[in-house]
Design an enzyme around this catalytic site. Structure first.
Site, PDB file in Angstrom:
ATOM      1  N   LYS A  31       0.842  -1.193   0.000  1.00 58.31           N
ATOM      2  CA  LYS A  31       0.000   0.000   0.000  1.00 58.31           C
ATOM      3  C   LYS A  31       0.880   1.246   0.000  1.00 58.31           C
ATOM      4  O   LYS A  31       2.101   1.171   0.202  1.00 58.31           O
ATOM      5  CB  LYS A  31      -0.916  -0.003   1.224  1.00 58.31           C
TER       6      LYS A  31
ATOM      7  N   TYR B 227      13.071  32.089   2.835  1.00 58.26           N
ATOM      8  CA  TYR B 227      11.844  32.798   3.193  1.00 58.26           C
ATOM      9  C   TYR B 227      11.843  33.193   4.668  1.00 58.26           C
ATOM     10  O   TYR B 227      12.310  32.453   5.538  1.00 58.26           O
ATOM     11  CB  TYR B 227      10.627  31.917   2.923  1.00 58.26           C
TER      12      TYR B 227
END
Length: 789
Positions: free
Chosen positions: A452, A682
């Protein structure tokens, strides 16, 4: 053991069958397999000669077969090849050592090709099984053999010496590899020296004084020992610059130079050949190609044994139905051209290749040997000038060429263009981890593997295909669309879907996917769906998996639901309960061991009641990776293998035996010198406290490198040095401090792999390895590879 007629092929793996009528199968019992289980399959495919070691094997079932019953199939194989080796009176180089064996062998084959027709070990075939398979290649046309031998415990090398029978020996070095198999370093040196019992010449570097100490007990009186010193050799040889300047490469080159000198090749000619020496490709890669294709990249060499290995790999790729081989001329095979290309044509046919692209004058000259759709080109340039991206659609394409043809240019044209970040998935490491857990749980316990979440970020189709090759018992996915994707990629294994929903029931039915049923609601919705008249004549039982809640309190039937569930099961015998299972909540945490034992007791109590109602025994499974490691009593009929397969274990002793499957790499895009007092990124979060070299690397949180690694939390490996993240991780880029590190733009950066590990990253960021693995974005290119062995 006397075979009535020597076979062309020695077969030890039923999945690598090439020519049934020309093969003998050696049924070998090992830790993880028993070759006798595949005799019926091979007999059906046409094999008629078998070497077996199981005395009570039912040979009468196979009336047309000849069986040779021996004490050890492996020993019989080695004996057969040793007799074959004795037919050849040619120089043979035997190579052993802790490191460098394969590199030295491959470089010697390149450097000596003008004088000799060389037979050499494929890749790193140096084990008890690999050596005989390598030496079996020796033919009358060969004038030199070069074979490597490796050992991991005492008593192994004598058998390899009898097979290789070297006349020249090279002891590359001695180090820590396989130390765990020996009582001390001296014992390991003595074991390796067994290879040189009868050599006429032995070459080794005198840096390794431990080797010198042990020599007298092993070498024949007439053995000529050549020692060399790196400083003296390269000063005397005066080759500047060396083609490879790192210490390991210089040592490997030194062995090659000393042997070439011993064989009478002049220094000027050696220098010329060293400058044209090409790197050794140690792995075969599976890459994403254009137009839904997969590219099997083995573009750096082309020999007959290597071609067979590459075609075996190609044949096992079920993701696409159409197989294409792009092959160059095969140089210096030692066979007459006509016979060579007839053998190649037979290999292509036996391995199910649908289309051939032949490049080079030799293969083009023999194009009539190939009875399949084919096109031929005089050169790589000729092919590339006519190539159109639409030529290949949804195919698996093998690219394999001799080095002069520069097939890396072909591979580059066929593969998807991406940025420089790549997740490398080591398929051999994944196989190793699977076999480790197989040994741990034993042959009688089935294995379900969790694929999965894109196979924990590793690539669902590619990982599932490998697991199918290794014949695991079950796969498990989270959602139906994952299962459909696997079916469309040729996966035939049973697949459990853990989160079914009514809108996916038709998909489950169409693709023979098996839902987890975890509540009365989902049970009743399934029953209502199956009561449609069109399903009353199903030609196969509809299989489900009953999930019980024993304490996880996520999904599953509570014990209070059992009376109603049992009545429902009795009312619908047309629904087959294939397995009954539950999930351990805290098997990896010792403080909750009593809770885990209570879960097992609860599961046993509930499963017994279900089994009594059904009248048959569904498979029971409870243990996940942590459970199977710490609670052997929870292994039951089947275990579910998840993070353990991908290289993460709970127990230290297990972790030491697992291998790293995934390595996330990127590159340095730009380097700047930033002055003290300035900031990076940033929000000006990366304050520079001293003049620094700041590198921008091509990965960000959109690729799965989480923002939690910002501002020094995360560290990456640049040329052997851990470098901290500076400022905030950006969407597509991250800045790191490389002050004091010898690094240039374009250099490689490792985010995780052998070091730092995903466990390191999880610890730094306060999460779990699962999250690191599954977080790698699908926009990051995956490259799947097999190593040289």
């Amino acid at each position: 053991m006397n075979l009535p007629q020597p076979p062309r092929y020695l077969l030890t793996d039923s999945r690598q069958l090439t020519a049934p009528g020309e093969s003998v199968f050696f049924a070998i019992k090992g830790l993880h397999h028993d070759g006798h289980r595949f005799i019926a399959e091979l007999y059906q495919k046409g094999v008629r000669q078998f070497v077996i070691e199981q005395a009570d094997f039912g040979t009468k079932t196979f009336p047309e077969a000849t069986f040779f019953n021996v004490e050890s199939s492996l020993a019989a194989l080695q004996e057969l090849v040793a007799a074959h080796r004795r037919k050849f009176n040619i120089p043979v180089v035997g190579i052993t050592g802790s490191n460098g064996k394969t590199i030295v062998k491959e470089w010697l084959a390149q450097l000596l090709s003008p004088e000799f027709v060389v037979c050499k070990s494929p890749k790193s075939y140096n084990s008890q099984l690999g050596v005989p398979l390598a030496v079996w290649q020796l033919a009358e046309t060969h004038t030199l053999g070069i074979f490597e031998a490796g050992v991991s415990r005492p008593g192994e090398m004598a058998a390899l010496e009898r097979i290789i029978q070297p006349s020249i020996g090279i002891f590359t070095n001695i180090g820590s590899a396989h130390d765990e198999g020996f009582t001390d370093r001296r014992q390991k040196i003595r074991e390796k020296l067994e290879l040189f019992r009868h050599v006429k010449t032995l070459i080794y570097c005198d840096d390794y004084t431990e080797i010198t100490t042990e020599l007298d007990d092993f070498l024949a009186n007439d053995c000529y020992v050549i020692t060399w010193n790196p400083t003296d050799l390269w000063t005397e040889f005066n080759l500047q610059p060396l083609p490879y300047s790192d210490a390991a490469s210089r040592e490997n080159l030194g062995h090659c130079v000393v042997l070439l000198r011993h064989l009478g090749i002049h220094d000027d000619e050696i220098s010329r050949r060293l400058q044209t020496l090409r790197p050794v490709s140690m792995r075969l890669e599976l890459k994403e190609g254009l137009n839904g294709c997969y590219i099997v990249d083995d573009s750096y060499n082309n020999d007959l044994v290597g071609l067979k290995m590459a075609l075996d790999f190609l044949a096992n790729q079920q993701q696409r139905p159409h197989r294409v081989a792009i092959l160059s001329d095969m140089l210096q095979s030692g066979l007459p051209e006509g016979e060579l290309y007839e053998q190649i044509a037979r290999l292509l046919k036996d391995k199910g290749v649908n289309q051939l692209i032949g490049i080079g004058p030799d293969i083009s000259r023999h194009q009539m040997a190939f009875a399949l759709p084919a096109k031929f080109y005089a050169s790589t340039e000729d092919f590339l000038s006519r190539f159109r991206p639409s030529d290949f659609q949804r195919s698996v394409v093998l690219v394999k060429g001799a080095r002069p043809f520069q097939f890396e240019r072909v591979t580059n044209r066929l593969t998807v263009r991406t940025h420089g970040t790549v997740l490398e998935v080591n398929l051999d490491a994944l196989s190793h981890n699977l076999n480790y857990f197989r040994e741990k749980v034993g042959r009688d316990t089935r294995i379900m593997v969790m694929v999965k979440a894109f196979a924990y970020g590793s690539g669902i189709e590619e990982v599932a295909n490998l697991l199918q090759f290794h014949r695991v018992d079950y796969l498990a996915v989270a959602y139906a669309d994952e299962g459909v994707r696997l079916r469309q990629s040729g996966i035939r294994l049973p697949i459990m879907v853990m989160n079914p929903s009514p809108e996916t029931f038709q998909q489950l039915l169409d693709h023979q996917l098996e839902p987890e049923i975890y509540s009365l609601r989902i049970w009743r919705e399934l029953v209502e769906f199956l009561q449609n008249p069109q399903f009353l004549i199903l030609d196969f039982p509809f299989s489900i998996h009953i999930k019980l809640d024993t304490g996880m309190h996520r999904l599953g039937f509570d014990e209070s639901d059992l009376p109603t569930l049992l009545n429902e099961l009795k009312s619908h015998p047309e629904i087959q309960v294939t397995t009954v299972f539950s999930h351990l909540a805290a098997a990896d945490e010792p403080e909750w061991d009593d809770f885990t034992r209570n879960q097992l007791a609860c599961f046993t109590r509930m499963a017994d009641q279900i089994e009594a109602v059904l009248g048959y025994d569904p498979i029971r499974h409870l243990a996940n990776s942590a459970g199977l490691a710490r609670f052997p009593e929870t292994r039951l009929d089947m275990v579910r293998l998840g993070k353990g397969l991908y290289g993460t274990a709970v127990r230290t002793e297990d972790q030491a035996n697992l291998r790293t499957v995934g390595t996330l790499r990127t590159i340095i895009s730009q380097i700047k010198t930033v002055k003290a007092g300035e900031t990076v990124g940033y929000g000006r979060r990366g304050l520079i406290t001293h003049d620094s070299r700041i590198a921008t690397i091509a990965i960000g949180y959109a690729d799965g490198y989480d923002r939690s690694f910002s501002r020094g939390v995360g560290k990456v490996l640049v040329n052997g040095t851990l470098c901290p993240v500076m400022g905030n991780v950006c969407m597509d880029m991250t800045m790191i401090d490389i002050t004091g590190v010898d690094a240039q733009e374009g250099d490689e950066v490792v985010l995780f792999g052998d070091y730092p590990t995903i466990r390191d990253l999880a610890a730094w960021s306060g999460t779990i390895p699962y999250e690191i693995l599954t977080g790698v974005s699908e926009r990051v290119r995956r490259v799947f590879y097999r190593e040289g062995n």
